[in-house]
Design an enzyme around this catalytic site. Structure first.
Site, PDB file in Angstrom:
ATOM      1  N   ARG A   1     105.024   5.477  -9.172  1.00 40.46           N
ATOM      2  CA  ARG A   1     105.940   5.693  -8.045  1.00 40.46           C
ATOM      3  C   ARG A   1     105.201   6.347  -6.870  1.00 40.46           C
ATOM      4  NH1 ARG A   1     111.614   8.626  -9.507  1.00 40.46           N
ATOM      5  NH2 ARG A   1     110.524  10.544  -9.065  1.00 40.46           N
TER       6      ARG A   1
ATOM      7  N   LYS B   1      96.489  13.959 -11.143  1.00 35.42           N
ATOM      8  CA  LYS B   1      96.395  14.813 -12.330  1.00 35.42           C
ATOM      9  C   LYS B   1      97.640  14.585 -13.181  1.00 35.42           C
ATOM     10  CE  LYS B   1      97.681  18.541 -13.773  1.00 35.42           C
ATOM     11  NZ  LYS B   1      97.877  18.166 -15.184  1.00 35.42           N
ATOM     12  N   PRO B   2      97.476  13.859 -14.304  1.00 36.59           N
ATOM     13  CA  PRO B   2      98.639  13.637 -15.173  1.00 36.59           C
ATOM     14  C   PRO B   2      98.941  14.891 -15.986  1.00 36.59           C
ATOM     15  CG  PRO B   2      96.681  12.650 -16.159  1.00 36.59           C
ATOM     16  CD  PRO B   2      96.237  13.284 -14.861  1.00 36.59           C
ATOM     17  N   ALA B   3     100.124  14.931 -16.596  1.00 35.16           N
ATOM     18  CA  ALA B   3     100.481  16.077 -17.434  1.00 35.16           C
ATOM     19  C   ALA B   3      99.568  16.123 -18.659  1.00 35.16           C
ATOM     20  CB  ALA B   3     101.934  15.957 -17.867  1.00 35.16           C
TER      21      ALA B   3
ATOM     22  N   GLY C   1     107.690  17.428 -10.881  1.00 34.44           N
ATOM     23  CA  GLY C   1     107.672  18.386 -11.984  1.00 34.44           C
ATOM     24  C   GLY C   1     108.729  19.446 -11.754  1.00 34.44           C
ATOM     25  N   SER C   2     108.508  20.601 -12.323  1.00 33.97           N
ATOM     26  CA  SER C   2     109.529  21.640 -12.255  1.00 33.97           C
ATOM     27  C   SER C   2     109.566  22.283 -10.873  1.00 33.97           C
ATOM     28  CB  SER C   2     109.231  22.704 -13.308  1.00 33.97           C
ATOM     29  OG  SER C   2     107.970  23.287 -13.037  1.00 33.97           O
TER      30      SER C   2
ATOM     31  N   GLU D   1     109.210  16.194  -5.892  1.00 30.40           N
ATOM     32  CA  GLU D   1     110.323  15.710  -6.726  1.00 30.40           C
ATOM     33  C   GLU D   1     110.489  16.730  -7.844  1.00 30.40           C
ATOM     34  OE1 GLU D   1     112.230  13.252  -6.141  1.00 30.40           O
ATOM     35  OE2 GLU D   1     111.132  12.231  -4.551  1.00 30.40           O
TER      36      GLU D   1
ATOM     37  N   ARG E   1     119.127   8.690 -21.863  1.00 29.73           N
ATOM     38  CA  ARG E   1     117.883   8.012 -21.513  1.00 29.73           C
ATOM     39  C   ARG E   1     116.776   9.045 -21.649  1.00 29.73           C
ATOM     40  NH1 ARG E   1     116.500   7.427 -15.873  1.00 29.73           N
ATOM     41  NH2 ARG E   1     114.694   6.096 -15.619  1.00 29.73           N
TER      42      ARG E   1
ATOM     43  N   CYS F   1     114.838  14.401 -15.183  1.00 31.58           N
ATOM     44  CA  CYS F   1     115.353  15.228 -14.081  1.00 31.58           C
ATOM     45  C   CYS F   1     116.727  14.737 -13.679  1.00 31.58           C
ATOM     46  CB  CYS F   1     114.397  15.155 -12.896  1.00 31.58           C
ATOM     47  SG  CYS F   1     114.035  13.455 -12.430  1.00 31.58           S
TER      48      CYS F   1
ATOM     49  N   GLU G   1     118.087  23.366 -16.575  1.00 30.66           N
ATOM     50  CA  GLU G   1     117.932  22.018 -17.126  1.00 30.66           C
ATOM     51  C   GLU G   1     117.863  22.128 -18.645  1.00 30.66           C
ATOM     52  OE1 GLU G   1     114.224  20.998 -14.845  1.00 30.66           O
ATOM     53  OE2 GLU G   1     115.357  19.174 -14.507  1.00 30.66           O
TER      54      GLU G   1
ATOM     55  N   SER H   1     118.019   5.242 -10.741  1.00 33.69           N
ATOM     56  CA  SER H   1     116.609   4.999 -10.436  1.00 33.69           C
ATOM     57  C   SER H   1     116.374   3.523 -10.130  1.00 33.69           C
ATOM     58  CB  SER H   1     115.749   5.387 -11.639  1.00 33.69           C
ATOM     59  OG  SER H   1     116.030   6.714 -12.000  1.00 33.69           O
TER      60      SER H   1
HETATM   61  P1  NAD Z   1     105.740  21.051 -14.874  1.00 33.41           P
HETATM   62  O1  NAD Z   1     106.155  21.518 -13.525  1.00 33.41           O
HETATM   63  O2  NAD Z   1     105.496  22.053 -15.924  1.00 33.41           O
HETATM   64  O3  NAD Z   1     104.403  20.201 -14.777  1.00 33.41           O
HETATM   65  C1  NAD Z   1     104.285  19.106 -13.905  1.00 33.41           C
HETATM   66  C2  NAD Z   1     102.805  18.876 -13.624  1.00 33.41           C
HETATM   67  O4  NAD Z   1     102.276  20.000 -12.937  1.00 33.41           O
HETATM   68  C3  NAD Z   1     101.950  18.684 -14.857  1.00 33.41           C
HETATM   69  O5  NAD Z   1     100.930  17.747 -14.559  1.00 33.41           O
HETATM   70  C4  NAD Z   1     101.349  20.061 -15.056  1.00 33.41           C
HETATM   71  O6  NAD Z   1     100.137  20.034 -15.760  1.00 33.41           O
HETATM   72  C5  NAD Z   1     101.124  20.479 -13.622  1.00 33.41           C
HETATM   73  N1  NAD Z   1     101.052  21.911 -13.415  1.00 33.41           N
HETATM   74  C6  NAD Z   1     101.595  22.912 -14.154  1.00 33.41           C
HETATM   75  N2  NAD Z   1     101.297  24.107 -13.601  1.00 33.41           N
HETATM   76  C7  NAD Z   1     100.570  23.844 -12.490  1.00 33.41           C
HETATM   77  C8  NAD Z   1      99.976  24.665 -11.491  1.00 33.41           C
HETATM   78  N3  NAD Z   1     100.082  25.986 -11.517  1.00 33.41           N
HETATM   79  N4  NAD Z   1      99.313  24.070 -10.490  1.00 33.41           N
HETATM   80  C9  NAD Z   1      99.208  22.737 -10.440  1.00 33.41           C
HETATM   81  N5  NAD Z   1      99.737  21.901 -11.343  1.00 33.41           N
HETATM   82  C10 NAD Z   1     100.416  22.456 -12.366  1.00 33.41           C
HETATM   83  O7  NAD Z   1     106.841  19.987 -15.287  1.00 33.41           O
HETATM   84  P2  NAD Z   1     106.938  19.166 -16.660  1.00 33.41           P
HETATM   85  O8  NAD Z   1     107.346  20.122 -17.721  1.00 33.41           O
HETATM   86  O9  NAD Z   1     105.703  18.348 -16.867  1.00 33.41           O
HETATM   87  O10 NAD Z   1     108.119  18.150 -16.319  1.00 33.41           O
HETATM   88  C11 NAD Z   1     109.442  18.495 -16.380  1.00 33.41           C
HETATM   89  C12 NAD Z   1     109.983  18.865 -15.017  1.00 33.41           C
HETATM   90  O11 NAD Z   1     109.772  17.786 -14.108  1.00 33.41           O
HETATM   91  C13 NAD Z   1     111.477  19.077 -15.021  1.00 33.41           C
HETATM   92  O12 NAD Z   1     111.801  20.191 -14.239  1.00 33.41           O
HETATM   93  C14 NAD Z   1     112.013  17.802 -14.377  1.00 33.41           C
HETATM   94  O13 NAD Z   1     113.278  17.943 -13.794  1.00 33.41           O
HETATM   95  C15 NAD Z   1     110.966  17.506 -13.397  1.00 33.41           C
HETATM   96  N6  NAD Z   1     110.998  16.097 -12.997  1.00 33.41           N
HETATM   97  C16 NAD Z   1     111.455  15.780 -11.757  1.00 33.41           C
HETATM   98  C17 NAD Z   1     111.541  14.456 -11.370  1.00 33.41           C
HETATM   99  C18 NAD Z   1     112.049  14.077 -10.012  1.00 33.41           C
HETATM  100  O14 NAD Z   1     111.790  12.958  -9.593  1.00 33.41           O
HETATM  101  N7  NAD Z   1     112.766  14.932  -9.296  1.00 33.41           N
HETATM  102  C19 NAD Z   1     111.138  13.460 -12.248  1.00 33.41           C
HETATM  103  C20 NAD Z   1     110.671  13.815 -13.515  1.00 33.41           C
HETATM  104  C21 NAD Z   1     110.596  15.146 -13.867  1.00 33.41           C
END
Ligand code: NAD
Length: 485
Positions: A167, A182-184, A236-237, A258, A286, A292, A389, A449
């Protein structure tokens, strides 16, 4: 290692920099765990800040030639990427299930969704149109066009290991921007497996670079402070998003965020209840609720709440839980122990405060991060799950009486990603939709989506949009040329 050898054979596990596989500069690696078996499935290179610099060097070298390609040439490469992902869809879907845990049916859906971002932006990238006009007083000509914004850093979560990345990659490449992704750390394999596919599609070396890393904070921070980077796109979060916004402020980067959600799912007394149940199953289940967009708070009109809760409980109770690769499984494990512990804690908290368990609610014994499909009724307002969440297969039910009351309750959150509502009265549906402070509304639908639609949130759910034409704009700068003759 778990016995997925045939599925994991040939999956790359190093860093992808400048079109080559590289070890981390200091040799560091980390383990990837299968959440169904809790066993190690791979050891992946963990990028350092030196590797991040090398990836940006490669991206910078690729920038000029990639940006200079005609939009149609870039579009055809993206379209080829779509075809190749669909060719390899089953292999990629199984890989997603192995590293993320989700049921294979969910993974198949994700791969198709992920591929669509390449097809959509293959078509959208050729419509990067400008404008021209005349300044009303001076008579000078105003030419407006859009340039690639520059090197983009992309950071993605584990819940959709393919789609959250494509995306971003799709529109960035269509716009002419090279990327470092940078993937998770939980799910790096899917993106690494995508790189040979993009190479085969014709993406030149250095245009897409992938850096798995256990040192996310320093690695991403170093990139956001590199003067060559102009865009950061994060999914992410909200907590991590805030940190990246602080870092991005130093070099005044373009930011697309996002972030988290806390979606209300409203069922009015005139709703088609069976349709609402089908929508609820999608909006809640799903990805096992690890989305999210997952419905986090159900508000059901008191006149239909008995029927709705009985039908939802029956459907949720019928889902087969198990290893996501097994036939008929609809509910795989959660991604890790932390995610599982959080769901257990939120359910215990709600039940301790008076919620009633209609089905599920108890973590099974044995290995794997499994949690059953759960429905809770009479969830009190003080329950933590109404404000956080859940990110798991738990539906929390409350009732309401009045339209205005449910709108106020639905909007009572710092999040604003998506809301769902069911009613047969279209006028009411539109009226309520407009009063809900959410970036996306599912009106008689449990799924919003779509690559052709602008995905994104209001309030603390984010900044910017992904998908649609808006998604392309996140990677473009507007330039205006004033001239006269
Ligand atoms: P996360 O925020 O913990 O991690 C997301 C990414 O950020 C990962 O690649 C992680 O390694 C990286 N990261 C973590 N700490 C970091 C830092 N200090 N600096 C830079 N990068 C860092 O989120 P998650 O647990 O992987 O995913 C779940 C979260 O993502 C939920 O809150 C969910 O709602 C959100 N999400 C949002 C959407 C959207 O489109 N709005 C879509 C999917 C997931």
């Amino acid at each position: 290692m778990a016995n997925y050898d045939n599925l994991l054979a040939n999956v790359p596990t190093d860093l992808w920099i400048g079109g080559k596989w590289k070890k981390a500069s200091d040799g560091a690696r980390f383990d990837v765990i299968d959440p169904a078996t809790e066993q190690k499935i791979a050891s992946v290179a963990s990028a350092s800040t030196d590797d991040a610099k090398a990836a940006l060097d490669a991206a910078q070298a690729a920038f000029g030639p990639w940006a200079a390609k005609k939009p149609r040439e870039r579009g055809e490469i993206l379209r080829k990427a779509y075809d190749l992902i669909m060719r390899d869809a089953e292999r990629l879907a199984k890989l997603i299930t192995i590293e993320n845990g989700k049921a294979l049916s969910d993974s198949r859906g994700e791969v198709a969704y992920a591929a669509e971002f390449f097809r959509w932006y293959a078509e959208e990238g050729v419509r990067n149109l400008g404008q021209n006009g005349m300044a009303p007083s001076s008579g000078a000509r105003i030419f407006v066009h859009h340039k690639p914004a520059g090197l983009a850093v992309l950071v993605t979560p584990w819940n959709f290991p393919a789609a959250m990345a494509t995306r971003k990659i799709g529109p960035a490449l269509a716009a002419g921007c090279p990327v470092v992704l940078k993937p998770a750390s939980e799910t790096p394999l899917t993106m690494l497996a995508l790189m040979p596919i993009l190479e085969e599609a014709g993406v030149p070396a250095g245009v897409v670079n992938v850096l798995p890393s256990r040192r996310s904070g320093p690695v991403v921070d170093a990139m956001l402070h590199d003067p060559r980077v102009r865009v950061v796109s994060f999914t992410g979060s909200t907590e991590v998003g805030r940190k990246l916004l602080h870092s991005a402020a130093d070099n005044v980067l373009k930011t697309a965020m996002e972030l988290g959600g806390n979606a209300p799912f409203i069922v009015f007394e005139d709703a088609d209840i069976d349709a609402a149940i089908d929508g609820a199953m999608v909006a809640k289940m799903r990805n096992m609720g690890e989305a999210c967009t997952a419905a986090n708070r159900f508000y059901v009109h008191e006149r239909v709440s008995d029927e709705f809760s009985k039908k939802l409980t029956a459907k949720m109770g019928s889902l087969k839980m198990g290893n996501g690769l097994d036939d008929g499984v609809a509910l795989g494990p959660l991604v890790n122990k932390e995610g599982l512990d959080k769901v257990v804690e939120l359910v215990d908290d709600a039940v301790g405060k008076g919620a009633k368990i209609l089905v599920g609610g108890k973590k099974p014994e044995g290995t794997g991060y499994f949690y059953p499909a759960t429905v809770l009724s009479n969830v009190p307002n003080s329950a933590k799950m109404l404000n956080e969440e859940i990110f798991g297969p738990v539906a929390s039910l409350q009732t309401f009486k009045e339209e205005s009351e449910v709108i106020t309750r639905a909007n009572d959150t710092e999040y604003g990603l998506v809301a769902y509502l069911y009613t047969k009265d279209l006028a009411r549906g539109m009226r309520v939709s407009e009063r809900l402070d959410f970036g996306m509304i599912g009106l008689n639908r449990g799924l919003v989506s779509d690559p052709a639609a602008p995905f994104g949130g209001m309030k603390q759910s984010g900044i910017g949009r992904e998908g649609a034409h808006e998604g392309l704009q996140e990677f473009l700068e507007t330039q205006y040329i004033s001239t006269t003759w």
